[in-house]
Design an enzyme around this catalytic site. Structure first.
Site, PDB file in Angstrom:
ATOM      1  N   CYS A   1      -6.984   0.804   3.929  1.00 28.53           N
ATOM      2  CA  CYS A   1      -6.886  -0.410   4.748  1.00 28.53           C
ATOM      3  C   CYS A   1      -7.125  -0.047   6.219  1.00 28.53           C
ATOM      4  O   CYS A   1      -8.062   0.697   6.536  1.00 28.53           O
ATOM      5  CB  CYS A   1      -5.514  -1.050   4.489  1.00 28.53           C
ATOM      6  SG  CYS A   1      -5.305  -2.739   5.054  1.00 28.53           S
TER       7      CYS A   1
ATOM      8  N   GLU B   1       0.841  -1.209   0.000  1.00 23.57           N
ATOM      9  CA  GLU B   1       0.000   0.000   0.000  1.00 23.57           C
ATOM     10  C   GLU B   1       0.873   1.254   0.000  1.00 23.57           C
ATOM     11  O   GLU B   1       0.588   2.228  -0.704  1.00 23.57           O
ATOM     12  CB  GLU B   1      -0.931  -0.019   1.211  1.00 23.57           C
ATOM     13  CG  GLU B   1      -1.946  -1.156   1.126  1.00 23.57           C
ATOM     14  CD  GLU B   1      -2.638  -1.468   2.431  1.00 23.57           C
ATOM     15  OE1 GLU B   1      -3.456  -2.399   2.448  1.00 23.57           O
ATOM     16  OE2 GLU B   1      -2.360  -0.797   3.443  1.00 23.57           O
TER      17      GLU B   1
ATOM     18  N   HIS C   1     -10.226  -1.630   5.349  1.00 28.26           N
ATOM     19  CA  HIS C   1     -10.115  -3.084   5.288  1.00 28.26           C
ATOM     20  C   HIS C   1     -11.253  -3.692   6.118  1.00 28.26           C
ATOM     21  O   HIS C   1     -11.599  -3.152   7.173  1.00 28.26           O
ATOM     22  CB  HIS C   1      -8.760  -3.534   5.847  1.00 28.26           C
ATOM     23  CG  HIS C   1      -8.443  -4.962   5.497  1.00 28.26           C
ATOM     24  ND1 HIS C   1      -8.804  -6.020   6.297  1.00 28.26           N
ATOM     25  CD2 HIS C   1      -7.839  -5.493   4.413  1.00 28.26           C
ATOM     26  CE1 HIS C   1      -8.422  -7.151   5.713  1.00 28.26           C
ATOM     27  NE2 HIS C   1      -7.836  -6.862   4.566  1.00 28.26           N
TER      28      HIS C   1
END
Lengths: 198, 198
Positions: free
Chosen positions: A114, A16, A133
């Site tokens: 996330c 990420e 997430h």
């Protein structure tokens, strides 16, 4: 040329972090990584030279967190990646929380992906559309209009779900900062498979 | 537990490196990065502590290239990422060329992505199906059965195209080393957008 900061801590999800940083650079955005110390290091003022990512990749940061240098007067975008441990360090950092609020207050962009979306809650952002997430959905759902879209744009707050949504997340940030044409100019040479939905 | 090496040099495309490394670790594969010195450093034996990626991310390698330690007796997979400058350094390294041949000769896997596929040519691999980033297609087409598929599996040689194909490339390597179930176990929590074709 726009300027972006991508936060980095021990335990940051390195895909990420890297996909976002690299894609912003490809768009011509001046991009710097900013190391956020883990609380145990904070008190003794030890600065490790590298951040160890969630899967063990060691990344050397470009700079260290500083409330003034990292402020919205100097940059257009602040990005908070996921990775459970890294996101916990970043989201609980009082300087980061203050930066998140001041970026949004000053019309600059904040991106969270996330578990990084936990920073929306710890920064006490108002109720608004947001994703994260799935593993941290329960912590965020009571305080946000929780969405399962891959990328959610709510005013200047852009949130996303995980490594698998990092490319559309990063390309959305490019589009917001540099326009639709630049997004396509960056996307094409990455050679996504036919049928990729971004 | 399978063991993988992911090569790394100054100028390596950091998304291709990171997505592959991280995905292999998620599958439980013992994974190490191996720094390949740029030729100008080789003669004076200077070892820089970090590799600077193609978009400026500094990554500290886990180890340095060594013909014996990196051999197919100790590992199951050798990965060569792209990034024009990094791939040039890696593909022209005689030790790497020897490793590519000995991995394949010993029934181990070799992965090459983006400009990393140039190593198939410099290692004098026989004519077979292969893909690469479009920017190096002309150099490879005369000597290989060139394909524009996102991931090409030719015996134990796996090739792919660019950052946009790095996830299916890495997941294919996971499947080959650990099976289809492990591939799905790794893929699901990455939260790819609905409709993603891998």
């Amino acid at each position: 040329m726009p300027s972006a900061l991508v936060l980095l801590a021990d335990g940051t999800e390195e895909m990420e972090f890297t996909i976002t940083y690299d894609t912003l650079v490809r768009a011509g955005i001046t991009t710097q990584s900013v190391y956020v110390l883990t609380p145990s290091f904070g008190s003794t003022n030890i600065s490790p030279p590298v951040a160890k990512g969630s899967r063990g990749i060691n990344i050397m940061p470009d700079s260290y967190l500083d409330a003034t240098a990292c402020g919205p007067g100097n940059h257009d975008l602040l990005v908070i990646p996921g990775g459970a441990t890294g996101a916990a360090t970043i989201a609980t950092n009082a300087t980061v929380q203050q930066l998140v609020r001041s970026y949004l207050k000053n019309g600059k962009y904040v991106g969270m992906i996330c578990a990084g979306s936990l920073a929306a809650h710890t920064s006490k952002l108002p109720f608004q559309p947001l994703t994260s997430h799935p593993s941290v959905k329960a912590e965020l759902e009571p305080n946000f209009d929780y969405s399962e879209d891959s990328v959610v744009v709510s005013g200047n707050l852009v949130t996303s779900r995980g490594p698998g949504t990092a490319f559309p997340f990063a390309l959305t940030l490019v589009e917001l900062l540099c326009g639709k044409e630049k997004r396509e100019e960056v996307r094409a040479p990455m050679v996504f498979p036919p049928g990729t939905p971004w």
